[in-house]
Design an enzyme around this catalytic site. Structure first.
Site, short mmCIF file in Angstrom:
data_model
loop_
_atom_site.label_atom_id
_atom_site.label_comp_id
_atom_site.label_asym_id
_atom_site.label_seq_id
_atom_site.Cartn_x
_atom_site.Cartn_y
_atom_site.Cartn_z
N ASN A 184 18.18 50.16 -7.50
CA ASN A 184 18.55 51.21 -6.55
C ASN A 184 19.80 51.96 -7.01
O ASN A 184 20.43 52.66 -6.23
CB ASN A 184 18.82 50.59 -5.18
CG ASN A 184 17.62 49.85 -4.64
OD1 ASN A 184 16.52 50.37 -4.64
ND2 ASN A 184 17.83 48.63 -4.20
N HIS A 225 13.78 47.80 7.88
CA HIS A 225 14.26 46.75 6.97
C HIS A 225 14.49 45.42 7.71
O HIS A 225 14.86 45.42 8.88
CB HIS A 225 15.57 47.22 6.35
CG HIS A 225 16.07 46.38 5.23
ND1 HIS A 225 16.93 45.31 5.42
CD2 HIS A 225 15.84 46.43 3.89
CE1 HIS A 225 17.22 44.76 4.25
NE2 HIS A 225 16.57 45.42 3.31
N GLU A 250 15.27 54.21 9.83
CA GLU A 250 15.89 54.46 8.52
C GLU A 250 15.70 55.93 8.19
O GLU A 250 14.72 56.53 8.61
CB GLU A 250 15.22 53.60 7.45
CG GLU A 250 15.35 52.13 7.73
CD GLU A 250 14.64 51.24 6.70
OE1 GLU A 250 14.32 51.71 5.60
OE2 GLU A 250 14.42 50.07 7.03
N SER A 287 12.66 51.98 2.69
CA SER A 287 13.01 51.35 1.41
C SER A 287 11.81 51.01 0.54
O SER A 287 11.93 50.95 -0.67
CB SER A 287 13.84 50.09 1.67
OG SER A 287 13.14 49.19 2.50
N ASP A 294 19.80 53.95 9.65
CA ASP A 294 20.14 53.26 8.39
C ASP A 294 19.91 54.24 7.23
O ASP A 294 18.79 54.56 6.89
CB ASP A 294 19.25 52.01 8.27
CG ASP A 294 19.53 51.20 7.01
OD1 ASP A 294 20.23 51.70 6.11
OD2 ASP A 294 19.02 50.07 6.92
N HIS A 319 19.05 54.31 1.64
CA HIS A 319 18.47 54.94 0.44
C HIS A 319 18.62 56.47 0.42
O HIS A 319 18.06 57.13 -0.44
CB HIS A 319 16.99 54.56 0.31
CG HIS A 319 16.82 53.10 0.06
ND1 HIS A 319 16.92 52.54 -1.20
CD2 HIS A 319 16.61 52.07 0.91
CE1 HIS A 319 16.75 51.23 -1.10
NE2 HIS A 319 16.57 50.92 0.16
N LYS A 365 23.82 50.64 -3.39
CA LYS A 365 22.68 51.35 -3.96
C LYS A 365 23.23 52.54 -4.77
O LYS A 365 23.86 52.31 -5.78
CB LYS A 365 21.70 51.69 -2.85
CG LYS A 365 21.03 50.37 -2.44
CD LYS A 365 20.24 50.33 -1.20
CE LYS A 365 19.68 48.91 -1.05
NZ LYS A 365 19.47 48.52 0.34
C1 LIG Z 1 19.24 47.25 0.94
C2 LIG Z 1 19.05 47.61 2.37
C3 LIG Z 1 19.85 47.06 3.36
C4 LIG Z 1 20.82 45.93 3.09
O1 LIG Z 1 21.93 46.37 2.42
P1 LIG Z 1 22.71 45.35 1.45
O2 LIG Z 1 24.01 45.99 1.22
O3 LIG Z 1 21.88 45.21 0.23
O4 LIG Z 1 22.83 44.05 2.22
C5 LIG Z 1 19.71 47.54 4.64
N1 LIG Z 1 18.80 48.49 4.95
C6 LIG Z 1 17.98 49.01 4.01
C7 LIG Z 1 16.99 50.04 4.41
C8 LIG Z 1 18.08 48.58 2.71
O5 LIG Z 1 17.24 49.06 1.79
#
Ligand SMILES: *Cc1c(COP(=O)(O)O)cnc(C)c1O
Length: 395
Positions: free
Chosen positions: A48, A134, A180, A184, A209, A212, A243
């Site tokens: 990522n 997620h 989101e 993801s 969220d 990405h 990411k």
């Molecule tokens: C990777 C991810 C997370 C978690 O984040 P980390 O910092 O890796 O713990 C949360 N939400 C989504 C959509 C993700 O892809």
């Protein structure tokens, strides 16, 4: 053999029989377009690290400088004595970048979700989640003990009906919609503008969220809320620092009151050691590179590579750097990933429970640091593999 070992052994056998066993692969190089895995160099289409920042000289220098000044560790939780200058500077930069009053960082995105959602809602309240949310959002909702309702992925009609139901049956409840901006494992986007309209109409709150989207979407990579101009109407924005931002950690961005509240109520923040100062300094450097426009040419290359890969793989118009290739069953997914590895490519083989049953897939990620040749070669090998697959199935 003890009962304990026997039970673990049986569980592992079951996982393996379902082609769902996962194991760690050791990487002996820094992140990059090429990585050394189990002694072999593979072109990496599974990370990522969208902008190649994880091993960027400026981030390395910022992390090293923070270690020189503040050492390797933070010493304690932020509220005890671990609130070092790099944390404060990172949060100030994050808030400016996201266009919010304030920000709070956590050890990971997972911890940010787990601390925040249960602080905002509890028993008697309602959380309404997109079906493809997620794992950390699902677990956070469960931990909150609120009543959970799920709407089919991006289905606005069903979301509206759930909001209506929530308001009619629980007039006094807090209602939190969770989704989101970029999903993801599917790489598509939420209809954010419409979701904001809906949650406002029903007096619900929105937790978005942006894991990405940060670095990838919006002006200077500020995310989908910024792209659509709805930042002020999103109650809680979550971001990850591991990411596109090339470091590690998670963050919540919102009003000063929200952040003050979380400092007092988010258990994964209160009862956890502050992240290493080097991680905070590296994430801040990434944000500064983005907001000063120093990553604009990398971001243009990223989007050019995303489009080249999507067209090479005969995929529809891409909405993010994540390109899923449906493969159906778990065994075939693993076989295809193995075939690609034999030809020098590392792609994610995604199986349940990361995705629903019967929806295993290869998850291909484009970054700004892939070369044209790497993208063309992957497209050729993958299209070939899919053709082999089809003809073997027809036989
Ligand atoms: C990777 C991810 C997370 C978690 O984040 P980390 O910092 O890796 O713990 C949360 N939400 C989504 C959509 C993700 O892809």
């Amino acid at each position: 053999m003890s009962d304990f070992d026997r039970w673990i052994g049986e569980e592992l056998e079951r996982i393996t029989a379902q082609h769902l066993h996962r194991s760690l692969r050791r990487v002996d190089s820094a992140q990059g377009a090429e990585v050394v895995v189990d002694g072999r160099t593979l072109v990496n289409f599974s990370s990522n690290d969208y902008l190649g920042l994880a091993n960027h000289p400026r981030l390395r220098a910022a992390a090293a400088a923070a270690i020189e000044q503040f050492g390797a560790g933070s010493g304690s939780a932020r509220l005890i004595c671990g609130n070092l200058a790099p944390h404060a500077e990172l949060e100030e930069t994050l808030a400016r970048f996201k266009g919010t009053e304030a920000a709070l960082t956590f050890a990971s995105g997972f911890a940010a979700a787990l601390g925040t959602i249960p602080a905002l809602v509890g028993k008697g309240d309602i959380v309404i989640l997109d079906k493809l949310s997620h794992a950390c959002l699902v677990d956070a909702a469960r931990l909150s003990e609120a009543t959970i309702r799920v709407f089919p992925h991006n289905h606005l009609g069903k979301l509206e009906r759930l909001l209506n139901w929530a308001r009619e049956t629980h007039p006094a409840a807090r209602v939190l919609v969770v989704t989101e901006s970029v999903f993801s494992m599917d790489g598509d986007r939420a209809p954010l503008r419409e979701i904001v309209e809906l949650k406002d109409r029903f007096g619900a709150w929105l937790f978005l969220d942006e894991a990405h989207a940060a670095g990838v979407i919006g002006p200077c990579g500020r995310g989908l809320a910024a792209e659509l101009g709805v930042t002020d109407r999103v109650d809680v924005q979550m971001a990850t620092l591991g990411k596109a931002l090339g470091s590690s950690g998670g963050a919540i961005c919102g009003s000063s009151k929200l952040i003050d509240f979380l400092v007092n109520r988010a258990r994964s923040f209160i009862f956890s050691t502050a992240p290493a100062p080097s991680a905070a300094a590296a994430a801040r450097e990434a944000l500064q590179l983005l907001e000063r426009g120093e990553m604009e040419s990398a971001r243009q290359t990223l989007w050019r590579n995303i489009r080249a890969l999507a067209s090479g793989l005969r995929q529809p118009e891409p909405q993010s750097a994540i390109l899923p290739i449906p493969t159906g069953d778990e065994e075939r997914t693993m076989a295809m990933a193995g075939h690609l590895a034999d030809r020098g490519f590392w792609v994610g083989a995604i199986r349940p429970p990361t995705v629903p049953k019967f929806q295993a897939r290869l998850r291909i990620v484009a970054t700004s640091i892939h070369s044209d040749a790497q993208i063309e070669n992957l497209s050729a090998v993958l299209n070939d593999a899919q053709n082999i697959n089809k003809s073997s199935r027809q036989r």
